[in-house]
Design a protein around this motif. Structure first.
Motif, short mmCIF file in Angstrom:
data_model
loop_
_atom_site.label_atom_id
_atom_site.label_comp_id
_atom_site.label_asym_id
_atom_site.label_seq_id
_atom_site.Cartn_x
_atom_site.Cartn_y
_atom_site.Cartn_z
N ASP A 67 -15.90 -22.11 -34.87
CA ASP A 67 -16.45 -23.23 -35.64
C ASP A 67 -16.17 -23.07 -37.14
OD1 ASP A 67 -17.40 -24.51 -33.37
OD2 ASP A 67 -19.45 -23.74 -33.59
N ARG A 68 -16.26 -21.84 -37.62
CA ARG A 68 -15.97 -21.60 -39.04
C ARG A 68 -14.49 -21.87 -39.33
NH1 ARG A 68 -17.53 -15.81 -40.33
NH2 ARG A 68 -17.04 -16.40 -42.47
N ARG A 121 -12.59 -24.01 -37.69
CA ARG A 121 -12.44 -25.47 -37.68
C ARG A 121 -12.86 -26.06 -39.02
NH1 ARG A 121 -15.01 -24.71 -32.44
NH2 ARG A 121 -13.40 -24.87 -30.87
N ALA A 122 -13.95 -25.54 -39.58
CA ALA A 122 -14.44 -26.05 -40.86
C ALA A 122 -13.43 -25.78 -41.98
CB ALA A 122 -15.79 -25.42 -41.20
N ARG A 126 -17.57 -17.99 -30.63
CA ARG A 126 -17.63 -19.45 -30.86
C ARG A 126 -18.04 -19.80 -32.29
NH1 ARG A 126 -16.65 -21.87 -26.13
NH2 ARG A 126 -17.18 -20.77 -24.22
N GLU A 127 -18.88 -18.98 -32.88
CA GLU A 127 -19.28 -19.22 -34.28
C GLU A 127 -18.07 -19.07 -35.20
OE1 GLU A 127 -21.94 -17.19 -37.77
OE2 GLU A 127 -22.71 -17.05 -35.73
#
Length: 123
Positions: A9-10, A12-13, A5-6
């Motif tokens: 998120d990266r 997505r950023a 999940r991390e």
């Protein structure tokens, strides 16, 4: 094992910040809609209607690449051809989590995946 999940998120950023980096001045740099889709036990990111990168269920990153670049890319530490049903892919590589610690490196891989997705044949 679910995807990291991390890492998602990266991703997505990186993909969400694309417009800020390219300020919309060049239509060719516009990603359009980036779709997220669960696939292969991971989370895929679609660009221009094609899968560009995927947070893998193995913890790494799957990246669409130009097949002519694959041999050079897999020479790097932590990069190998993606295997599907035991067979190596010529247009996808898997990047290990250790090779993605740096955000600049992750951005480079995402850019490579986006470029390959844009030139992928239309279905």
């Amino acid at each position: 094992m679910p995807y990291d999940r991390e890492l998602a998120d990266r991703l997505r950023a990186v993909l969400g910040g694309w417009d800020e980096r390219h300020d919309g001045a060049d239509e060719a740099e516009d990603l359009g809609i980036v779709d997220e889709k669960p696939m292969f036990g991971g989370l895929g990111f679609m660009v221009a209607g094609h899968l560009a990168v995927c947070a893998s269920s193995h913890g790494g990153l799957l990246v669409r690449v130009d097949p002519s670049d694959q041999d050079a890319l897999v020479a790097a530490d932590g990069v190998e051809p993606m295997r599907m049903a035991g067979r190596p892919s010529r247009s996808w590589v898997e990047v290990s989590p250790d090779a993605l610690a740096d955000d600049e490196v992750l951005t480079t891989w995402v850019q490579r995946g986006v470029a390959a997705a844009r030139i992928a044949p239309r279905r």
